[in-house]
Design an enzyme around this catalytic site. Structure first.
Site, short mmCIF file in Angstrom:
data_model
loop_
_atom_site.label_atom_id
_atom_site.label_comp_id
_atom_site.label_asym_id
_atom_site.label_seq_id
_atom_site.Cartn_x
_atom_site.Cartn_y
_atom_site.Cartn_z
N GLY A 129 0.77 -1.17 -0.01
CA GLY A 129 -0.12 0.06 0.05
C GLY A 129 0.74 1.15 -0.05
O GLY A 129 1.13 1.45 -0.93
N GLU A 185 -13.15 -9.03 2.86
CA GLU A 185 -14.28 -9.32 1.81
C GLU A 185 -15.16 -10.16 2.17
O GLU A 185 -15.09 -10.99 2.99
CB GLU A 185 -13.55 -9.60 0.30
CG GLU A 185 -12.65 -8.62 -0.21
CD GLU A 185 -13.10 -7.22 -0.59
OE1 GLU A 185 -14.47 -7.14 -0.78
OE2 GLU A 185 -12.21 -6.31 -0.63
N LYS A 200 2.20 -10.49 -3.65
CA LYS A 200 3.31 -9.66 -3.29
C LYS A 200 4.59 -10.10 -2.95
O LYS A 200 5.64 -9.31 -3.58
CB LYS A 200 2.81 -9.08 -2.06
CG LYS A 200 1.38 -8.19 -2.13
CD LYS A 200 0.75 -7.69 -0.85
CE LYS A 200 -0.43 -6.95 -1.20
NZ LYS A 200 -1.34 -6.53 0.13
#
Length: 400
Positions: A129, A185, A200
């Site tokens: 992020g 989610e 990642k």
């Protein structure tokens, strides 16, 4: 004026627009020119939104406009993001994205095209992020051989592990809580099974090795088997359980793995809690370094995307070299890496020692008829052989 287009006006896309607006003055000062959003590609309409007049529904409008210098992708997924990215780069437009799925799968190819066209493909926000990690690996740490890069790269699972540790809650309860708070989610599979972190660490390993690492080749374990009982044992050992995405050199090859680990207090990733992310890097001359911050969220991620836009503008007419070739990297077998292993079993101590030899026992949690212990240092193959001999394994967690 630098004209850009944003693909997708969801969380990240709207965040990019917000960052450019809120920090317009300072950004203009840094780049020496104003950055303006000319188009936003989305299937939806946004009546009443300040950007509603910039919405377009056909990517060809963006591709064919010579005024568009930078295309910013914030849609997610591999397609149609890949098609749009490729067309943008081939038409001589720069490209920036926060899309980890796209970069993990197509990053090397997009970088190659960018190099051929003398433009740039940047993706700082695809890992961590708002934490700067891609750029440091690509520029600040190039004097080092990176011997290890490990991180807490998923805020959802780190929040859940923190919640389980602080409240003694069970996995299903903290998952519901994370979903209610918007951290997880409705379908949390990508997070709790480790797939998000796996993409990642594939990107980071590709960058430190200079070759393509496919996330499908990385052994991946999630946190679904971690229970409140495991947390109690970790506390008894003075450790915390974290889902780590790790890549380190083992006999000259990178060994990549995503799995829960028990970390000691002195480990730099031990105190990283809640939704925060952190990346630990060990270089052969640098030694240890840590990058810590908000690993997700609208504005932290958008901040990293806008930083890429600024960097692109500063390097107009020049391709910024990224060492990531399409040739596939041969990874070491994750079972060759050595750890200690925390094990819970229904077998007795005689059976444990017959299978594993010398171990350190951990006092059983009250009310449970089981044996808990920590092995000596061993590789994964030796562990599996001993575990098969013992049988009756309730759970296993690697000990760092």
């Amino acid at each position: 004026m630098i004209q850009i287009a944003v693909l997708g006006y969801g969380t990240i896309g709207s965040g990019v627009a917000e960052v450019l607006k809120v920090n317009k003055e300072s950004i203009t000062k840094r780049v020496g020119d104003e950055i303006s959003i000319k188009y936003i590609l989305d299937l939806r309409e946004f009546p009443g939104d300040p950007m509603e007049d910039k919405i377009v529904h056909d990517y060809a409008v963006i591709k064919n406009d010579p005024e568009i210098a930078i295309v910013v992708e914030a849609m997610g997924g591999v397609e149609p993001a890949y098609t749009f990215a490729k067309q943008a780069l081939e038409s001589g437009k720069h490209f920036a994205t926060s899309n980890k799925a796209l970069i993990a799968e197509k990053g090397a190819e997009l970088i190659r095209i960018a190099k051929e066209k003398n433009v740039n493909c940047m993706f700082e926000a695809s890992v961590g992020g708002g934490i700067p990690i891609i750029r440091p690996l690509n520029s600040c740490l190039t004097a080092d051989v990176i011997e290890e890069v490990s991180g807490i790269l998923n805020g959802t699972t780190n929040y859940m592990m923190t919640k389980m540790s602080s409240e003694g809650s069970e996995f299903e309860d903290v998952l519901k809580d994370a979903q209610q708070k918007g951290y997880a989610e409705a379908d949390p599979t990508a997070d709790i099974e480790g797939h998000d972190a796996c993409r990642k660490i594939a990107i980071l390993t590709s960058l430190v090795s200079g070759q393509q690492v496919d996330f499908e080749d990385i052994h991946c374990e999630g946190i679904t088997k971690i229970s409140a009982t495991d947390i109690k044992y970790a506390k008894a050992l003075g450790r915390s359980i974290k889902l780590l995405a790790s890549s380190r050199l083992v006999d000259g090859k990178y060994c990549a793995l995503v799995a829960p680990f028990m970390l000691p207090v002195e480990h730099p990733l031990y105190p990283v809690s809640d939704v925060f992310n952190a990346v630990f890097v060990h270089g052969n001359v640098l030694g240890d370094a840590m990058f810590y911050g908000s690993g997700a969220g609208k504005l932290p991620t958008a901040s990293a995307v806008v930083a890429d836009i600024v960097d692109i503008v500063k390097h107009t007419g020049k391709h910024v070299w990224i060492d990531w070739e399409q040739e596939k990297l041969e990874l070491a077998d994750y079972k060759d890496a050595e750890y200690r292993f925390f094990v819970r079993t229904g077998a007795d101590r005689n059976a444990v020692e017959a299978a594993f030899g010398a171990v350190s026992y951990v006092k059983a949690v009250d009310g449970l008829n089981e044996t808990a212990f920590v092995t000596e240092q061993m590789n994964g193959k030796a562990y599996e052989a001993a575990a098969e001999k013992l049988g009756d394994i309730i759970n296993m967690i690697r000990v760092n």
